[in-house]
Design a protein around this motif. Structure first.
Motif, PDB file in Angstrom:
ATOM      1  N   TRP A  58      -2.536  36.866  51.823  1.00 41.04           N
ATOM      2  CA  TRP A  58      -1.862  36.112  52.220  1.00 41.04           C
ATOM      3  C   TRP A  58      -0.954  35.234  51.273  1.00 41.04           C
ATOM      4  CZ3 TRP A  58      -2.165  30.630  50.904  1.00 41.04           C
ATOM      5  CH2 TRP A  58      -1.616  29.680  51.577  1.00 41.04           C
ATOM      6  N   ILE A  59      -1.329  35.479  49.953  1.00 43.14           N
ATOM      7  CA  ILE A  59      -0.691  34.750  48.715  1.00 43.14           C
ATOM      8  C   ILE A  59       0.740  35.757  48.438  1.00 43.14           C
ATOM      9  CG2 ILE A  59      -0.469  34.693  46.297  1.00 43.14           C
ATOM     10  CD1 ILE A  59      -3.295  33.700  46.476  1.00 43.14           C
ATOM     11  N   ILE A  60       0.605  36.984  48.742  1.00 38.18           N
ATOM     12  CA  ILE A  60       1.516  38.004  48.504  1.00 38.18           C
ATOM     13  C   ILE A  60       2.613  37.548  49.655  1.00 38.18           C
ATOM     14  CG2 ILE A  60       2.545  40.039  48.653  1.00 38.18           C
ATOM     15  CD1 ILE A  60      -0.096  40.921  47.010  1.00 38.18           C
ATOM     16  N   ASN A  61       2.218  37.555  50.821  1.00 43.41           N
ATOM     17  CA  ASN A  61       3.091  37.286  52.034  1.00 43.41           C
ATOM     18  C   ASN A  61       3.772  35.809  51.751  1.00 43.41           C
ATOM     19  OD1 ASN A  61       4.252  37.611  54.481  1.00 43.41           O
ATOM     20  ND2 ASN A  61       2.574  36.650  55.960  1.00 43.41           N
ATOM     21  N   GLU A  62       3.218  35.004  51.628  1.00 41.10           N
ATOM     22  CA  GLU A  62       3.805  33.766  51.350  1.00 41.10           C
ATOM     23  C   GLU A  62       4.791  33.479  50.194  1.00 41.10           C
ATOM     24  OE1 GLU A  62       3.214  30.706  53.118  1.00 41.10           O
ATOM     25  OE2 GLU A  62       2.444  31.956  54.639  1.00 41.10           O
ATOM     26  N   SER A  63       4.593  34.263  49.021  1.00 41.41           N
ATOM     27  CA  SER A  63       5.765  34.420  48.220  1.00 41.41           C
ATOM     28  C   SER A  63       6.812  34.928  48.231  1.00 41.41           C
ATOM     29  CB  SER A  63       5.052  34.867  46.992  1.00 41.41           C
ATOM     30  OG  SER A  63       4.814  36.320  47.097  1.00 41.41           O
ATOM     31  N   LEU A  64       6.962  35.722  49.563  1.00 40.54           N
ATOM     32  CA  LEU A  64       8.034  36.460  49.844  1.00 40.54           C
ATOM     33  C   LEU A  64       9.114  35.563  50.696  1.00 40.54           C
ATOM     34  CD1 LEU A  64       6.557  39.742  51.432  1.00 40.54           C
ATOM     35  CD2 LEU A  64       7.807  39.534  49.292  1.00 40.54           C
ATOM     36  N   TYR A  65       8.639  34.385  50.851  1.00 39.75           N
ATOM     37  CA  TYR A  65       9.658  33.448  51.480  1.00 39.75           C
ATOM     38  C   TYR A  65      10.345  32.751  50.539  1.00 39.75           C
ATOM     39  CZ  TYR A  65       7.810  34.986  55.905  1.00 39.75           C
ATOM     40  OH  TYR A  65       7.622  35.824  57.150  1.00 39.75           O
ATOM     41  N   PRO A  66      11.785  32.349  50.853  1.00 43.87           N
ATOM     42  CA  PRO A  66      12.397  31.080  49.731  1.00 43.87           C
ATOM     43  C   PRO A  66      11.444  29.913  49.735  1.00 43.87           C
ATOM     44  CG  PRO A  66      13.767  32.262  51.261  1.00 43.87           C
ATOM     45  CD  PRO A  66      12.622  32.820  51.766  1.00 43.87           C
ATOM     46  N   ASN A  67      11.551  29.299  48.625  1.00 45.54           N
ATOM     47  CA  ASN A  67      11.026  27.824  48.509  1.00 45.54           C
ATOM     48  C   ASN A  67      11.861  26.560  49.013  1.00 45.54           C
ATOM     49  OD1 ASN A  67       9.031  25.955  47.756  1.00 45.54           O
ATOM     50  ND2 ASN A  67       9.699  25.850  45.517  1.00 45.54           N
ATOM     51  N   VAL A  68      12.091  26.704  50.288  1.00 47.47           N
ATOM     52  CA  VAL A  68      12.909  25.468  51.033  1.00 47.47           C
ATOM     53  C   VAL A  68      12.008  25.088  52.109  1.00 47.47           C
ATOM     54  CG1 VAL A  68      15.160  26.578  50.406  1.00 47.47           C
ATOM     55  CG2 VAL A  68      14.044  27.376  52.395  1.00 47.47           C
ATOM     56  N   PRO A  69      12.229  23.818  52.709  1.00 45.95           N
ATOM     57  CA  PRO A  69      11.306  23.287  53.492  1.00 45.95           C
ATOM     58  C   PRO A  69      11.264  23.881  54.984  1.00 45.95           C
ATOM     59  CG  PRO A  69      12.759  21.309  52.392  1.00 45.95           C
ATOM     60  CD  PRO A  69      13.123  22.768  51.959  1.00 45.95           C
ATOM     61  N   ALA A  70      12.168  24.592  55.131  1.00 48.23           N
ATOM     62  CA  ALA A  70      12.334  25.108  56.670  1.00 48.23           C
ATOM     63  C   ALA A  70      11.285  26.263  56.582  1.00 48.23           C
ATOM     64  CB  ALA A  70      13.482  25.541  56.710  1.00 48.23           C
ATOM     65  N   PHE A  71      11.125  26.874  55.550  1.00 49.97           N
ATOM     66  CA  PHE A  71      10.228  28.248  55.501  1.00 49.97           C
ATOM     67  C   PHE A  71       8.830  28.011  55.421  1.00 49.97           C
ATOM     68  CE2 PHE A  71      14.088  30.437  54.506  1.00 49.97           C
ATOM     69  CZ  PHE A  71      14.036  31.651  55.247  1.00 49.97           C
ATOM     70  N   LYS A  72       8.433  26.505  55.078  1.00 51.06           N
ATOM     71  CA  LYS A  72       7.193  26.070  54.933  1.00 51.06           C
ATOM     72  C   LYS A  72       6.365  25.729  56.344  1.00 51.06           C
ATOM     73  CE  LYS A  72       7.593  24.045  50.531  1.00 51.06           C
ATOM     74  NZ  LYS A  72       7.827  22.993  49.542  1.00 51.06           N
ATOM     75  N   ASP A  73       7.369  25.563  57.483  1.00 50.64           N
ATOM     76  CA  ASP A  73       6.683  25.428  58.748  1.00 50.64           C
ATOM     77  C   ASP A  73       6.716  26.944  59.286  1.00 50.64           C
ATOM     78  OD1 ASP A  73       6.251  24.302  61.313  1.00 50.64           O
ATOM     79  OD2 ASP A  73       8.232  24.317  61.887  1.00 50.64           O
ATOM     80  N   HIS A  74       5.527  27.364  59.890  1.00 51.50           N
ATOM     81  CA  HIS A  74       5.370  28.807  60.471  1.00 51.50           C
ATOM     82  C   HIS A  74       6.157  29.008  61.572  1.00 51.50           C
ATOM     83  CE1 HIS A  74       2.422  30.118  57.332  1.00 51.50           C
ATOM     84  NE2 HIS A  74       1.963  28.716  57.418  1.00 51.50           N
ATOM     85  N   PHE A  75       6.519  28.067  62.556  1.00 52.50           N
ATOM     86  CA  PHE A  75       7.063  27.862  63.871  1.00 52.50           C
ATOM     87  C   PHE A  75       8.502  28.331  63.314  1.00 52.50           C
ATOM     88  CE2 PHE A  75       9.338  26.357  67.149  1.00 52.50           C
ATOM     89  CZ  PHE A  75       8.918  27.057  68.225  1.00 52.50           C
ATOM     90  N   THR A  76       9.027  27.613  62.685  1.00 53.55           N
ATOM     91  CA  THR A  76      10.446  27.605  62.291  1.00 53.55           C
ATOM     92  C   THR A  76      10.907  29.026  61.488  1.00 53.55           C
ATOM     93  OG1 THR A  76      10.629  25.097  61.992  1.00 53.55           O
ATOM     94  CG2 THR A  76      12.300  26.048  61.213  1.00 53.55           C
ATOM     95  N   ARG A  77       9.938  29.268  60.685  1.00 58.78           N
ATOM     96  CA  ARG A  77      10.048  30.557  59.876  1.00 58.78           C
ATOM     97  C   ARG A  77      10.419  31.831  60.793  1.00 58.78           C
ATOM     98  NH1 ARG A  77       4.902  31.912  56.062  1.00 58.78           N
ATOM     99  NH2 ARG A  77       5.585  30.172  55.183  1.00 58.78           N
ATOM    100  N   GLU A  78       9.776  31.546  62.115  1.00 58.08           N
ATOM    101  CA  GLU A  78       9.925  32.797  63.055  1.00 58.08           C
ATOM    102  C   GLU A  78      11.464  32.945  63.246  1.00 58.08           C
ATOM    103  OE1 GLU A  78       7.806  32.373  66.534  1.00 58.08           O
ATOM    104  OE2 GLU A  78       5.996  32.108  65.380  1.00 58.08           O
TER     105      GLU A  78
END
Length: 67
Positions: free
Chosen positions: A23-43
């Protein structure tokens, strides 16, 4: 009976560590911007296609439009 309990505890602990690590590795693959913190928007966002500083391409599920 005690050996079985120890084995179960070790298996549960190992599984928890493994799942947490993935889970930690998967979360670290995304950029650190607010839109990627929301799992629905991330899709809908393409993390590899940066449009502007802090903005990424948005693609609809139907593929009919992008922003």
């Amino acid at each position: 009976m005690k050996q079985r309990t120890k084995t179960i505890i070790v298996v549960i602990t190992g599984a928890t560590i493994l799942i947490g690590g993935i889970w930690i590795i998967n979360e670290s693959l995304y950029p650190n911007v607010p839109a990627f913190k929301d799992h629905f928007t991330r899709e809908f966002l393409n993390k590899d296609k940066k449009v502007d500083d802090g903005f990424y391409e948005f693609k609809s599920r139907t593929g009919q439009y992008t922003m």
